[in-house]
Write a protein that holds these residues in place. Structure first.
Motif, PDB file in Angstrom:
ATOM      1  N   LEU A  36       0.833  -1.210   0.000  1.00 50.81           N
ATOM      2  CA  LEU A  36       0.000   0.000   0.000  1.00 50.81           C
ATOM      3  C   LEU A  36       0.863   1.255   0.000  1.00 50.81           C
ATOM      4  O   LEU A  36       0.670   2.162  -0.814  1.00 50.81           O
ATOM      5  CB  LEU A  36      -0.907  -0.038   1.238  1.00 50.81           C
ATOM      6  N   PHE A  37       1.825   1.256   0.895  1.00 50.99           N
ATOM      7  CA  PHE A  37       2.669   2.445   1.068  1.00 50.99           C
ATOM      8  C   PHE A  37       3.406   2.795  -0.217  1.00 50.99           C
ATOM      9  O   PHE A  37       3.371   3.939  -0.692  1.00 50.99           O
ATOM     10  CB  PHE A  37       3.653   2.168   2.209  1.00 50.99           C
ATOM     11  N   ALA A  38       4.057   1.791  -0.828  1.00 51.84           N
ATOM     12  CA  ALA A  38       4.885   2.075  -2.001  1.00 51.84           C
ATOM     13  C   ALA A  38       4.028   2.473  -3.192  1.00 51.84           C
ATOM     14  O   ALA A  38       4.394   3.357  -3.965  1.00 51.84           O
ATOM     15  CB  ALA A  38       5.718   0.846  -2.349  1.00 51.84           C
TER      16      ALA A  38
ATOM     17  N   MET B  65       1.204   4.114  -3.104  1.00 51.11           N
ATOM     18  CA  MET B  65       0.723   5.484  -2.956  1.00 51.11           C
ATOM     19  C   MET B  65       1.879   6.479  -3.026  1.00 51.11           C
ATOM     20  O   MET B  65       1.735   7.566  -3.579  1.00 51.11           O
ATOM     21  CB  MET B  65      -0.046   5.644  -1.639  1.00 51.11           C
ATOM     22  N   LEU B  66       3.029   6.080  -2.466  1.00 49.73           N
ATOM     23  CA  LEU B  66       4.182   6.989  -2.554  1.00 49.73           C
ATOM     24  C   LEU B  66       4.596   7.159  -4.013  1.00 49.73           C
ATOM     25  O   LEU B  66       4.898   8.283  -4.458  1.00 49.73           O
ATOM     26  CB  LEU B  66       5.334   6.431  -1.709  1.00 49.73           C
ATOM     27  N   ALA B  67       4.607   6.055  -4.764  1.00 51.85           N
ATOM     28  CA  ALA B  67       4.976   6.146  -6.173  1.00 51.85           C
ATOM     29  C   ALA B  67       4.009   7.058  -6.921  1.00 51.85           C
ATOM     30  O   ALA B  67       4.412   7.913  -7.714  1.00 51.85           O
ATOM     31  CB  ALA B  67       4.984   4.753  -6.796  1.00 51.85           C
ATOM     32  N   GLY B  68       2.704   6.871  -6.646  1.00 52.30           N
ATOM     33  CA  GLY B  68       1.717   7.722  -7.308  1.00 52.30           C
ATOM     34  C   GLY B  68       1.914   9.175  -6.950  1.00 52.30           C
ATOM     35  O   GLY B  68       1.822  10.072  -7.803  1.00 52.30           O
TER      36      GLY B  68
ATOM     37  N   ALA C 219       7.842  -5.569  -7.444  1.00 48.48           N
ATOM     38  CA  ALA C 219       8.187  -4.277  -8.025  1.00 48.48           C
ATOM     39  C   ALA C 219       8.171  -3.184  -6.966  1.00 48.48           C
ATOM     40  O   ALA C 219       9.005  -2.271  -6.977  1.00 48.48           O
ATOM     41  CB  ALA C 219       7.205  -3.943  -9.139  1.00 48.48           C
ATOM     42  N   LEU C 220       7.230  -3.301  -6.026  1.00 49.76           N
ATOM     43  CA  LEU C 220       7.128  -2.257  -5.009  1.00 49.76           C
ATOM     44  C   LEU C 220       8.297  -2.313  -4.041  1.00 49.76           C
ATOM     45  O   LEU C 220       8.780  -1.279  -3.580  1.00 49.76           O
ATOM     46  CB  LEU C 220       5.801  -2.392  -4.267  1.00 49.76           C
ATOM     47  N   ILE C 221       8.762  -3.533  -3.766  1.00 55.95           N
ATOM     48  CA  ILE C 221       9.955  -3.640  -2.926  1.00 55.95           C
ATOM     49  C   ILE C 221      11.134  -2.997  -3.655  1.00 55.95           C
ATOM     50  O   ILE C 221      11.954  -2.288  -3.058  1.00 55.95           O
ATOM     51  CB  ILE C 221      10.223  -5.110  -2.564  1.00 55.95           C
ATOM     52  N   GLY C 222      11.196  -3.220  -4.973  1.00 53.08           N
ATOM     53  CA  GLY C 222      12.217  -2.551  -5.767  1.00 53.08           C
ATOM     54  C   GLY C 222      12.101  -1.037  -5.678  1.00 53.08           C
ATOM     55  O   GLY C 222      13.104  -0.326  -5.579  1.00 53.08           O
ATOM     56  N   PHE C 223      10.842  -0.562  -5.664  1.00 49.36           N
ATOM     57  CA  PHE C 223      10.630   0.878  -5.557  1.00 49.36           C
ATOM     58  C   PHE C 223      11.096   1.411  -4.201  1.00 49.36           C
ATOM     59  O   PHE C 223      11.703   2.483  -4.117  1.00 49.36           O
ATOM     60  CB  PHE C 223       9.149   1.190  -5.768  1.00 49.36           C
ATOM     61  N   VAL C 224      10.835   0.621  -3.146  1.00 52.65           N
ATOM     62  CA  VAL C 224      11.288   1.048  -1.821  1.00 52.65           C
ATOM     63  C   VAL C 224      12.813   1.076  -1.775  1.00 52.65           C
ATOM     64  O   VAL C 224      13.418   1.992  -1.205  1.00 52.65           O
ATOM     65  CB  VAL C 224      10.702   0.113  -0.742  1.00 52.65           C
TER      66      VAL C 224
END
Lengths: 194, 255, 94
Positions: free
Chosen positions: B183-185, B187-190, C81-86
């Motif tokens: 959820l966090f990533a 929304m942060l990406a958006g 992908a989101l872990i990659g983004f983090v």
């Protein structure tokens, strides 16, 4: 954040850095280090997020949802009851229809058997009548035959007498003598019987 | 630097100064806290108004609220837990609405910040879901819950050396974090995406207005704003349905 | 601008400080991290949604179930992908 555009069309973003680090107590230590980790949660945000979430959960559980769920339940029950009622009416209708069909078929069978017995009776009656009529006809024919034979015998007898008399008279006249009636009679009988 | 523009650093787009209890480290109340407050007040008000409406046929607000309840029931609870999951309706409903309000502020003017782009909110909610599914598992299966998760039946005994640590990690340790980070990533990406386009628009407008149209930054900003509305809804849905899936797995661990 | 002066400028910039070097390395590796992390989930989500669309086209009556399962699958796949983004955020900004 403020934006300034200089005369040379240069854009300058000015961030409220100073205020920021002064106001945000939790943040100022990190700002001193010059490193801000956006992934590590802040304790004050955790506190408020948890507080408001648990408040919403408790409200949902005990105050907000029960009347709505009760209303839904009531409506569902009513619909179910109506459907059940409709179902029982349907069942009644089906039962009545099958009863009616059974009655109709029973009546038809009964009518058929009545017609059959009536036909049998009628046949028997007709046969009896036929037999009686046949017997009567036979009787009538027999009696008629008897009468006829009688009449013929009578007529024959009478004729025999008359013919005898006539022949005797005629012969007497021809020969001019009285012929013995008795003697001639046997000759006539022999002629008639031959 | 993008096209010669200074991009704001990350703390300037996700961190907000406290405006209540300014000096307290624990009670500092900032915009994130305020958005979470709205996440409490708006659903509560909506449901309270709907709950006061009498009568058998729902209309107006009540109709809207009942359609939300139907959505949670038919799309989230029934496919994942089944009919017995209706008793978790309050928690899942709270998850959905709280997260949705926190997400949708990403595109609401004057907020322009998803509260879930801070790790605090998602982490709290994921930990709640974590505690909830473990509690459900223990309540319905006793200590056999841990046994059935850590030592799944039908596995040859030597493989437990491999399976048990993996299950321990994936179910009890990584799961809440992946649940929160998802959820966090998102929304942060958006949020970063929208900020990027907004900064481009502002900067290029200041430089020369037609550049915006030439570079399609403004249409891009609008398109991504619309996209983020969908993302807000889907992420709230995904978080809630994952919580429901975890609860369903804890309820029937043999599946 | 001659080659000599360019070289002089480059040489003048060689003694960049350790922080700057770390930031530069962080920025470039952040790009790699996110780019690499996005490949697998990109293929995965594409395949997943394609299969889901096929299933929905074959059996439109089960579209609701397929859609729910599709979102679940996307959520699990997307996590990588989101872990990659983090990781990108951590490398770039920390």
């Amino acid at each position: 954040m403020t934006i300034q555009v200089t005369l040379d069309n240069e854009v300058v973003f000015r961030y409220a850095e100073d205020e920021h680090s002064e106001e945000d107590g939790a943040h100022s230590e990190e700002a001193d280090e010059g490193i801000v980790n956006p992934v590590i949660p802040e304790i004050n945000e955790i506190f408020w997020a948890a507080l408001f979430f648990f408040a919403l959960w408790a409200l949902m559980k005990w105050v907000l949802l029960p009347p709505l769920m009760a209303g839904r339940e009531e409506r569902a029950n009513k619909i179910r009851a109506a459907r059940d009622a409709a179902g029982s009416v349907d069942a009644d209708l089906g039962e009545a229809t099958s009863n009616y069909d059974a009655k109709i078929s029973a009546a038809r069978e009964e009518a058929n058997s009545i017609v059959a017995t009536a036909r049998e009776e009628a046949d028997a009656h007709r046969r009896e009548l036929q037999a009686a009529a046949d017997a009567e006809i036979a009787d009538l024919r027999a009696s008629a035959d008897g009468e006829l034979a009688q009449a013929r015998a009578n007529a024959l007898n009478q004729m025999r007498g008359d013919v005898g008399d006539l022949a005797v008279d005629a012969a007497g006249k021809v020969i001019g003598a009285d012929l013995d009636r008795q003697a001639q009679q046997s000759i006539i009988d022999r002629v008639l019987n031959s | 630097m993008i096209f010669g523009l200074e991009f704001p650093s990350i703390e300037n787009i996700v961190e907000w100064p406290n405006f209540l209890f300014k000096d307290s480290e624990l009670f500092g109340f900032n915009k994130i806290g305020f958005i979470h407050f709205l996440g409490l007040v708006l659903p509560a008000a909506l449901f309270f108004i709907a709950g006061r409406q009498k009568g058998l046929v729902p209309k107006g607000v009540r109709n809207f609220v009942e359609s939300i309840i139907d959505f949670i029931e038919e799309q989230i609870i029934l496919p994942t837990i089944g009919a017995e999951g209706m008793r978790y309706m309050p928690m899942l409903m709270s998850f959905f609405l709280y997260i949705f309000i926190a997400n949708i502020t990403e595109v609401i003017p004057f907020f322009q910040m998803p509260a879930t782009a801070r790790m605090a909110g998602p982490l709290v909610l994921a930990l709640v879901a974590w505690v909830a599914f473990i509690a459900v598992g223990v309540k319905h299966n006793g200590m056999g819950y841990f046994k059935s998760v850590l030592f799944p039946s039908g596995v040859p005994k030597p493989l437990y050396l491999l399976v048990t640590p993996i299950e321990l990690l994936s179910t009890f340790i990584i799961r809440p974090f992946s649940h929160a980070v998802r959820l966090f990533a998102n929304m942060l990406a958006g949020h970063i995406l929208i900020v990027t386009f907004a900064v481009l628009c502002i900067g290029l407008w200041a430089a020369k207005p037609t550049v915006i149209v030439e570079l399609l930054t403004f249409p891009g900003l609008i398109a991504f704003t619309a996209f983020e509305v969908g993302v807000s809804l889907i992420q709230a849905f995904v978080f809630t349905i994952l919580a429901a899936v975890y609860i369903g797995l804890a309820l029937h661990p043999e599946h | 601008m001659s080659i000599a002066s360019t070289t002089a400028q480059v040489l003048a910039q060689v003694d960049i400080d350790a922080d700057g070097l770390k930031a530069a390395e962080g920025a470039s590796s952040a790009g790699f991290a996110y780019g690499l992390a996005a490949i697998g989930p990109g293929i995965g989500i594409g395949y997943l949604v394609g299969q889901a669309v096929q299933a929905m086209a074959r059996q439109p009556e089960s579209a609701g179930t397929v859609q729910t399962t599709m979102f679940l699958g996307i959520a699990f796949t997307e996590a990588l992908a989101l872990i990659g983004f983090v990781v990108f955020i951590l490398l770039k900004f920390v």
